[in-house]
Write an enzyme that holds these catalytic residues in place. Sequence first.
Site, PDB file in Angstrom:
ATOM      1  N   GLU A 136       0.855  -1.193   0.000  1.00 24.03           N
ATOM      2  CA  GLU A 136       0.000   0.000   0.000  1.00 24.03           C
ATOM      3  C   GLU A 136       0.886   1.237   0.000  1.00 24.03           C
ATOM      4  O   GLU A 136       1.977   1.239   0.593  1.00 24.03           O
ATOM      5  CB  GLU A 136      -0.893  -0.009   1.254  1.00 24.03           C
ATOM      6  CG  GLU A 136      -1.741   1.260   1.369  1.00 24.03           C
ATOM      7  CD  GLU A 136      -2.875   1.178   2.387  1.00 24.03           C
ATOM      8  OE1 GLU A 136      -2.925   0.208   3.155  1.00 24.03           O
ATOM      9  OE2 GLU A 136      -3.710   2.100   2.396  1.00 24.03           O
TER      10      GLU A 136
ATOM     11  N   ASN B 200      -6.775   1.661   2.563  1.00 19.96           N
ATOM     12  CA  ASN B 200      -7.480   2.936   2.695  1.00 19.96           C
ATOM     13  C   ASN B 200      -6.997   3.955   1.668  1.00 19.96           C
ATOM     14  O   ASN B 200      -7.751   4.811   1.219  1.00 19.96           O
ATOM     15  CB  ASN B 200      -7.286   3.498   4.103  1.00 19.96           C
ATOM     16  CG  ASN B 200      -7.925   2.619   5.168  1.00 19.96           C
ATOM     17  OD1 ASN B 200      -8.747   1.754   4.855  1.00 19.96           O
ATOM     18  ND2 ASN B 200      -7.563   2.830   6.419  1.00 19.96           N
TER      19      ASN B 200
ATOM     20  N   ASN C 250     -12.179  -0.658  -1.181  1.00 22.67           N
ATOM     21  CA  ASN C 250     -11.549  -1.178   0.028  1.00 22.67           C
ATOM     22  C   ASN C 250     -12.362  -0.798   1.254  1.00 22.67           C
ATOM     23  O   ASN C 250     -12.701   0.381   1.427  1.00 22.67           O
ATOM     24  CB  ASN C 250     -10.135  -0.582   0.174  1.00 22.67           C
ATOM     25  CG  ASN C 250      -9.465  -1.021   1.463  1.00 22.67           C
ATOM     26  OD1 ASN C 250      -9.108  -2.191   1.618  1.00 22.67           O
ATOM     27  ND2 ASN C 250      -9.295  -0.100   2.397  1.00 22.67           N
ATOM     28  N   GLU C 251     -12.671  -1.778   2.088  1.00 19.45           N
ATOM     29  CA  GLU C 251     -13.329  -1.553   3.392  1.00 19.45           C
ATOM     30  C   GLU C 251     -14.410  -0.475   3.310  1.00 19.45           C
ATOM     31  O   GLU C 251     -14.429   0.465   4.108  1.00 19.45           O
ATOM     32  CB  GLU C 251     -12.280  -1.198   4.460  1.00 19.45           C
ATOM     33  CG  GLU C 251     -11.335  -2.345   4.743  1.00 19.45           C
ATOM     34  CD  GLU C 251     -10.406  -2.140   5.928  1.00 19.45           C
ATOM     35  OE1 GLU C 251     -10.320  -1.027   6.468  1.00 19.45           O
ATOM     36  OE2 GLU C 251      -9.757  -3.130   6.325  1.00 19.45           O
TER      37      GLU C 251
ATOM     38  N   GLU D 274      -6.595  -8.897   3.461  1.00 21.31           N
ATOM     39  CA  GLU D 274      -5.764  -8.249   4.497  1.00 21.31           C
ATOM     40  C   GLU D 274      -5.859  -9.104   5.740  1.00 21.31           C
ATOM     41  O   GLU D 274      -6.960  -9.297   6.291  1.00 21.31           O
ATOM     42  CB  GLU D 274      -6.243  -6.826   4.813  1.00 21.31           C
ATOM     43  CG  GLU D 274      -5.840  -5.798   3.798  1.00 21.31           C
ATOM     44  CD  GLU D 274      -6.185  -4.376   4.223  1.00 21.31           C
ATOM     45  OE1 GLU D 274      -6.076  -4.049   5.416  1.00 21.31           O
ATOM     46  OE2 GLU D 274      -6.594  -3.608   3.332  1.00 21.31           O
TER      47      GLU D 274
ATOM     48  N   GLN E 298       1.274  -5.993   5.764  1.00 16.61           N
ATOM     49  CA  GLN E 298       1.699  -5.669   4.410  1.00 16.61           C
ATOM     50  C   GLN E 298       3.059  -6.330   4.157  1.00 16.61           C
ATOM     51  O   GLN E 298       3.499  -7.098   4.999  1.00 16.61           O
ATOM     52  CB  GLN E 298       1.756  -4.160   4.264  1.00 16.61           C
ATOM     53  CG  GLN E 298       0.360  -3.529   4.496  1.00 16.61           C
ATOM     54  CD  GLN E 298       0.282  -2.032   4.178  1.00 16.61           C
ATOM     55  OE1 GLN E 298       1.213  -1.449   3.661  1.00 16.61           O
ATOM     56  NE2 GLN E 298      -0.844  -1.418   4.495  1.00 16.61           N
TER      57      GLN E 298
HETATM   58  O1  AHR Z   1      -3.115  -2.403   6.285  1.00 14.55           O
HETATM   59  C1  AHR Z   1      -3.387  -1.188   6.917  1.00 14.55           C
HETATM   60  C2  AHR Z   1      -4.825  -0.723   6.732  1.00 14.55           C
HETATM   61  O2  AHR Z   1      -5.691  -1.588   7.424  1.00 14.55           O
HETATM   62  C3  AHR Z   1      -5.366  -0.700   5.333  1.00 14.55           C
HETATM   63  O3  AHR Z   1      -5.079   0.448   4.636  1.00 14.55           O
HETATM   64  C4  AHR Z   1      -6.855  -0.797   5.553  1.00 14.55           C
HETATM   65  O4  AHR Z   1      -7.530  -1.389   4.472  1.00 14.55           O
HETATM   66  C5  AHR Z   1      -6.984  -1.568   6.851  1.00 14.55           C
HETATM   67  O5  AHR Z   1      -7.878  -1.002   7.719  1.00 14.55           O
END
Ligand code: AHR
Length: 501
Positions: free
Chosen positions: A26, A71, A171-172, A291, A348
Amino acid sequence: MPEARLKVSEVVTSRISPELFGSFVEHMGRCVYGGIFAPGDPMADENGFRTDVIELTKEMGVTAVRYPGGNFVSGYRWEDGVGPKDQRPRRLDLAWRSIETNQFGLNEFMSWIERVGAKPVMAVNLGTRGLEDAARLVEYTNTDFGTELSELRKKHGRNETYDIRFWCLGNEMDGPWQVGHKTAEDYGKLAAETAKAIRLVDPNVELVACGSSFEEMPTFGEWETTVLEHTFDNVDLISMHAYYEKFDDDSLSFLAASARMDRFIKGVIERADRVAEAKGSDKKINISFDEWNVWYQKRFEGVENLEFVEAPKLIEDEYTVEDAVVVGGLLMALVKNADRVKVACQAQLVNIIAPIRTEPGVPAWRQTIFYPFALTAAVAGHELLELELSTAKRDSALFKDLPMTDAVVARDPETAELRIFLLNRELAESTTMHLDLEGFGDYQLVEALYLGGDDLALTNNQQNPEQVVPQTLGAVEVKAGGLTATLPAASWTVIRLAQVG
Ligand code: AHR
C-alpha cells in the site's frame, strides 16, 4: 504431558490456490517509499527498486501482491502515477494524512511485480471515484484496441497488455473511517455496476466485492448479504480483513486468533451460500482474505494525529516469536479453508506491519513472521488432505472450547511429499502428537522445524537480524504407518516427509 491424535486420510478436500500466499503493498508509511522503492539507496537498482527486498519477497514465496491500498486507494487517482515523473503531481493522501509524490505508480508496480514473479491483485477507487475511472483503468492495463488509453500505456513504455486478472472493487467500504464510506445498499449498487462495466472491458477478470473490515463490525453479516444480493451475478469473490493482537497479556486468547479466523471465514461462507440459495443458484462466491496479520492497533495513535509528510514511519511493529506462532496458525486457518479461500494477502509486505524490514543503506532483514509464511507458501498448488484430530479443549476469554492443538496436512501432487503443520496452544507444556498415516506407504523425515517454546518475546531487528530463526525439532519419531512428535509449549511446527521408494 498432554497428548493429541491425528488421523490423516488420503481424501483430497481441495487444491490449495497459489494465490493464497499473497502479500500487500500500500502507499502507506514506508511500504512503497523506502521499502520496495528507494532510489539512490545502495541496495537499489537503476529503477530504484531495493534488490534485497525483491530477493526476500521471492524467498518468502509471495505469489500475489495487492496494490495500491488499502485505505489509500479510496482517494487515489491512478492517472497521477503514470507518465513522465516530472509531471506527476504531489498530492495530499487523506487516508494516512501523508504527502504522496506519485514517483511510484502503476507501471513501476507492474515492472516490480514482474521481477518478483507474482500476480497483481489491483484495487480500484470506489470511495471518491466510481465506475468510469475503474473501467478506464482496466482499459489502460488490459486492452489493445488502439484506443486512447491503450495507446497511452504504450506511450508510457508498455506495449503489451498487463492482463491483470484480480480486481478489488474498493476497500473496506463498510468502515466509517474510509474516505467515501458507503451503506451496504449504496456500495452494492455501485460495485455491481462497476463490475458490469469492467467485465465489458475485459471478460477475463475475477472481481472481488468488499466484505466486512473485521468480524466485530456492527454491520457484519448484514453487509455481506446486502452487498451480495446486488453483486452476486457480477463478482467472483468477497473480501475479508482481520488483524489480531495480544490483549492483557492473555496468550491463550492470542493463540485462539486462528480459531477466530476460521469461524469468521465459515460465517462469511454461510452468508454467501444463503444468498446463492435464495437466488436458486449453485454459484459459489469464494473468499479473498486480502488483508490479514498480527497488528498491534492499540499502539497506533490514529490518523487525526498525523502530520502531512512524505513516507512517515507508521505502524512498523517489531514481531516476537509469539507473533510468529500466531501467524503460523493464521496461515493454517487459511489453508484449511482452501476449498473457498482462493486469494489471501498478508498485510503488508515491507516495513508496515511486515515480514520484511528496511532501513536506508543496510540490508533488509526478516522479521519473525517471515518464517511461517515462507514455510507454508511452499504448499501453493498442493493437495489439502482430510484429517480427524482428537485433542483437548479449553475455554479462553475470546474463544470457548478452544482446541489445544491444530493441524493441517498438504501433499505435493508430483512428489507425494507431505507437509504437516501443527500448532500447540498449551502455554506451559509440550504436547505429544500421534500421527496416523496408515495406508500412505513408507515415508522418511526430511526436516522438522518449529517456532515457539521458551523465549516467546525474542524479535529480529536491525542490531540482531538473525536472532530468531526456525529451530530443528529433534523430538520426531517416524515409524511404520505414522509418527510421533513432541510439540513444544506455545509453538508452531512444520514437518516434511518424503515418500520412500
Ligand atoms: O493495512 C493497513 C490498513 O488496514 C489498510 O489500509 C486498511 O484497508 C486496513 O484497515
